[in-house]
Design an enzyme around this catalytic site. Structure first.
Site, PDB file in Angstrom:
ATOM      1  N   CYS A   1      29.356   7.981  22.719  1.00  0.00           N
ATOM      2  CA  CYS A   1      27.904   7.845  22.573  1.00  0.00           C
ATOM      3  C   CYS A   1      27.208   9.199  22.616  1.00  0.00           C
ATOM      4  O   CYS A   1      26.446   9.547  21.726  1.00  0.00           O
ATOM      5  CB  CYS A   1      27.342   6.938  23.665  1.00  0.00           C
ATOM      6  SG  CYS A   1      25.534   6.874  23.684  1.00  0.00           S
TER       7      CYS A   1
ATOM      8  N   SER B   1      26.801  -2.660   6.388  1.00  0.00           N
ATOM      9  CA  SER B   1      25.360  -2.429   6.545  1.00  0.00           C
ATOM     10  C   SER B   1      24.860  -2.767   7.940  1.00  0.00           C
ATOM     11  O   SER B   1      23.721  -3.165   8.119  1.00  0.00           O
ATOM     12  CB  SER B   1      24.577  -3.265   5.513  1.00  0.00           C
ATOM     13  OG  SER B   1      24.634  -4.647   5.841  1.00  0.00           O
TER      14      SER B   1
ATOM     15  N   ALA C   1      24.232  -1.330  11.999  1.00  0.00           N
ATOM     16  CA  ALA C   1      23.417  -0.211  12.468  1.00  0.00           C
ATOM     17  C   ALA C   1      24.023   1.142  12.091  1.00  0.00           C
ATOM     18  O   ALA C   1      23.323   2.033  11.608  1.00  0.00           O
ATOM     19  CB  ALA C   1      23.222  -0.311  13.979  1.00  0.00           C
TER      20      ALA C   1
ATOM     21  N   GLU D   1      27.913  -4.503   1.284  1.00  0.00           N
ATOM     22  CA  GLU D   1      27.946  -5.442   2.410  1.00  0.00           C
ATOM     23  C   GLU D   1      28.643  -6.732   1.978  1.00  0.00           C
ATOM     24  O   GLU D   1      28.282  -7.333   0.969  1.00  0.00           O
ATOM     25  CB  GLU D   1      26.525  -5.742   2.900  1.00  0.00           C
ATOM     26  CG  GLU D   1      26.420  -6.842   3.942  1.00  0.00           C
ATOM     27  CD  GLU D   1      27.297  -6.602   5.161  1.00  0.00           C
ATOM     28  OE1 GLU D   1      28.112  -7.496   5.459  1.00  0.00           O
ATOM     29  OE2 GLU D   1      27.175  -5.526   5.787  1.00  0.00           O
TER      30      GLU D   1
ATOM     31  N   ALA E   1      32.092   1.777   7.653  1.00  0.00           N
ATOM     32  CA  ALA E   1      31.354   1.338   8.843  1.00  0.00           C
ATOM     33  C   ALA E   1      31.443  -0.177   8.942  1.00  0.00           C
ATOM     34  O   ALA E   1      30.455  -0.888   8.838  1.00  0.00           O
ATOM     35  CB  ALA E   1      29.901   1.794   8.759  1.00  0.00           C
ATOM     36  N   VAL E   2      32.671  -0.666   9.125  1.00  0.00           N
ATOM     37  CA  VAL E   2      32.928  -2.112   9.113  1.00  0.00           C
ATOM     38  C   VAL E   2      33.239  -2.641  10.511  1.00  0.00           C
ATOM     39  O   VAL E   2      33.976  -3.605  10.670  1.00  0.00           O
ATOM     40  CB  VAL E   2      34.076  -2.454   8.144  1.00  0.00           C
ATOM     41  CG1 VAL E   2      33.638  -2.237   6.714  1.00  0.00           C
ATOM     42  CG2 VAL E   2      35.329  -1.634   8.460  1.00  0.00           C
TER      43      VAL E   2
ATOM     44  N   ASP F   1      32.169  -1.164  25.720  1.00  0.00           N
ATOM     45  CA  ASP F   1      32.705  -1.556  24.423  1.00  0.00           C
ATOM     46  C   ASP F   1      34.103  -2.149  24.508  1.00  0.00           C
ATOM     47  O   ASP F   1      34.454  -3.031  23.724  1.00  0.00           O
ATOM     48  CB  ASP F   1      32.732  -0.352  23.476  1.00  0.00           C
ATOM     49  CG  ASP F   1      31.346   0.051  22.997  1.00  0.00           C
ATOM     50  OD1 ASP F   1      30.372  -0.636  23.359  1.00  0.00           O
ATOM     51  OD2 ASP F   1      31.236   1.061  22.282  1.00  0.00           O
TER      52      ASP F   1
ATOM     53  N   ALA G   1      25.311   1.230  24.142  1.00  0.00           N
ATOM     54  CA  ALA G   1      25.411   2.104  25.308  1.00  0.00           C
ATOM     55  C   ALA G   1      24.634   1.557  26.497  1.00  0.00           C
ATOM     56  O   ALA G   1      25.109   1.601  27.638  1.00  0.00           O
ATOM     57  CB  ALA G   1      24.909   3.504  24.947  1.00  0.00           C
TER      58      ALA G   1
ATOM     59  N   HIS H   1      -5.752   0.722  22.791  1.00  0.00           N
ATOM     60  CA  HIS H   1      -6.179   0.911  21.404  1.00  0.00           C
ATOM     61  C   HIS H   1      -6.575   2.369  21.200  1.00  0.00           C
ATOM     62  O   HIS H   1      -7.223   2.954  22.068  1.00  0.00           O
ATOM     63  CB  HIS H   1      -7.384   0.013  21.113  1.00  0.00           C
ATOM     64  CG  HIS H   1      -7.982   0.247  19.759  1.00  0.00           C
ATOM     65  ND1 HIS H   1      -7.427  -0.258  18.604  1.00  0.00           N
ATOM     66  CD2 HIS H   1      -9.088   0.940  19.389  1.00  0.00           C
ATOM     67  CE1 HIS H   1      -8.166   0.108  17.579  1.00  0.00           C
ATOM     68  NE2 HIS H   1      -9.180   0.838  18.016  1.00  0.00           N
TER      69      HIS H   1
END
Length: 468
Positions: free
Chosen positions: A42, A186, A188, A208, A273-274, A315, A323, A447
């Site tokens: 991380c 697809s 993170a 994806e 990234a699977v 993990d 994390a 605001h």
């Protein structure tokens, strides 16, 4: 001769080092074993350095829109090696900070590779030291916090080679940004790198396998995100199965099958990234009979494995692979061991994706809430109706709230837009405190702020929105 401790933690990522700190605070003599760098993936190769990269890319992209603010700049350019250098510098700084925390909390750091051996009351830890030699550590309890790594699929060529096919690790430190890029997955991680490289001008296509991008997110947010990304020039192939990857003269080609049709997508580089898989190998878990479930160590609500005295967090213990989940699990696990506190993680866990625009969510999606049989009230509020968003030029965004109509409980919140990763904690706090719509409506939001969109989304769920 073995060195005796109350607790030995294996792995110094956000789960491991937090576990060690909390254990020391509770008076336990603690050691932590780390084979690479303090802070784990991380801090060194994930959460932190990627955010440094994304910030550089965000600033660069914003420079291209200065005219919208009545400003101008000449000669916009970037130094890719400088971007990478800044990212690595940030990671190094924070890793040094973890080393300071270990010293401050009197946690002994053992640099080396750990393996477990059967012993009583808990497995002993044998460490092959980086500096040479070995040490044996004994303890009443051992916590596994060895994290996870990128999942690869060598059978169809989706395996990193350090050159043309990358995982997140190689994608963080190349010599230059590629002119074209294919991102497989697809989630993170995939979308953050797709967003980063697109900001720098790379031609990016995301592949994806499921019918929509960001599949864990609410379907409405997912669709909104894809439209926003496409406006930035990102291209997508969804519901697309990767059949294989091959090398070409100038890069790589990925064969994709979708809707009964096949096509070949070519690019200079590819990022895989699977998903991820737990770091369970080489620890001696098989010999101890530790139960493994789908590549992760099986644990109970306290983090305990089926082996007495042995725990696992973060993990390596399964999803969500976040994390902040690992850190909170660490505290809960150690407090259970020490006999203080609740001893389990019960609060809802937010998820964040740091793309442009950002995405954040917590709790159930609308589809999940319907599947659970809940009667719902849904609220929505777009950033384009928020004064601060208009002033900041950040009108691309939406806040969506999901309430249990019978109880008034907030069961889910889903956001896309500028700074929503900083805003989601408001909904996390509301859900943790079990606030109903009445308490959230009665809360005064300052605001002008983007957070007013959160308030309005709650009001909208009950037909009371003021600025729509």
């Amino acid at each position: 001769m073995a060195d005796a401790f109350d607790l030995v933690v294996i792995g110094a990522g956000p789960g491991g080092y937090v576990a060690a700190i909390r254990a020391s605070q509770l008076g336990l003599k603690t050691a932590i074993v780390e084979r690479e760098a303090l802070g784990g993936i991380c801090l060194n190769w994930g959460c932190i350095p990627t955010k440094a990269l994304l910030k550089s890319a965000e600033v660069y992209e914003q420079l291209g829109h200065l005219a919208d603010f009545g400003l101008s700049v000449q000669g916009r350019s970037y130094d890719f090696s400088g971007i990478v250098h800044r990212s690595r510098k940030v990671a190094k700084q924070l890793s040094a900070g973890v080393a300071f925390l270990m010293k401050k909390n009197r946690v002994e750091v053992v640099d080396g590779v750990a393996s477990l051996e059967a012993a009583t009351p808990a497995p002993c830890v044998n460490v092959a030291l980086k500096a040479g030699g070995a040490r044996t550590l004994t303890a009443r309890w051992v916590i596994l916090a060895t994290g996870a790594r990128a999942r690869v699929i060598p059978a169809i060529g989706l395996a990193p080679d350090g050159d043309r096919v990358w995982t997140y690790r190689e994608a963080m430190v190349p010599d230059a940004a590629p002119t074209s890029l294919l991102v497989v997955g697809s989630g993170a991680i995939g979308m953050e790198f797709a967003s980063f490289y697109r900001s720098l001008g790379t031609d990016v296509t995301v592949i994806e396998a499921l019918p929509r991008i960001l599949p864990v997110e609410d379907e409405e947010i997912s669709a909104t995100a894809q439209k926003a990304f496409e406006k930035r020039g990102l291209k997508f192939r969804v519901d697309a199965k990767v059949a294989g990857l091959s090398r070409t003269r100038s890069g790589i080609a990925i064969a994709v099958e979708s809707g009964g049709k096949s096509e070949s997508l070519e690019a200079e580089r590819a990022i895989v990234a699977v998903g991820i898989e737990g770091n369970v190998e080489g620890l001696g878990l098989e010999a101890l009979g530790v139960r493994i479930d789908r590549g992760h160590v099986a644990v109970d609500s306290h983090g305990a494995t089926n082996v007495p005295g042995l725990y696992a967090i973060g993990d390596i213990a399964g999803p969500p692979w976040l994390a902040h989940k690992a850190s909170h699990e660490a505290v809960a696990c150690v407090e259970h061991i020490a006999g203080v506190g609740g001893g389990h993680l019960s609060a809802p866990i937010p998820g964040c994706t740091y793309t442009t625009p950002q995405i954040a969510s917590i709790g159930l999606t609308e589809a999940q809430a319907k599947a659970a049989g809940l009667s719902l009230k849904i609220g929505r509020f777009p950033f384009r109706a928020n004064g601060k968003a208009i002033a900041a030029g950040e009108t691309e965004g939406l806040v969506k709230t999901v309430f249990n109509a019978d109880t008034g409980a907030l069961v889910g919140a889903h956001m896309i837009g500028a700074e929503v990763t900083e805003m989601i904690q408001g909904f996390a706090l509301a859900m943790t405190l079990e606030a109903t719509e009445a308490e959230i409506m009665a809360t005064v939001f300052p605001h002008p702020t983007l957070s007013e969109a959160m308030h309005e989304a709650v009001l909208d769920a009950y037909g009371r929105a003021l600025h729509l």
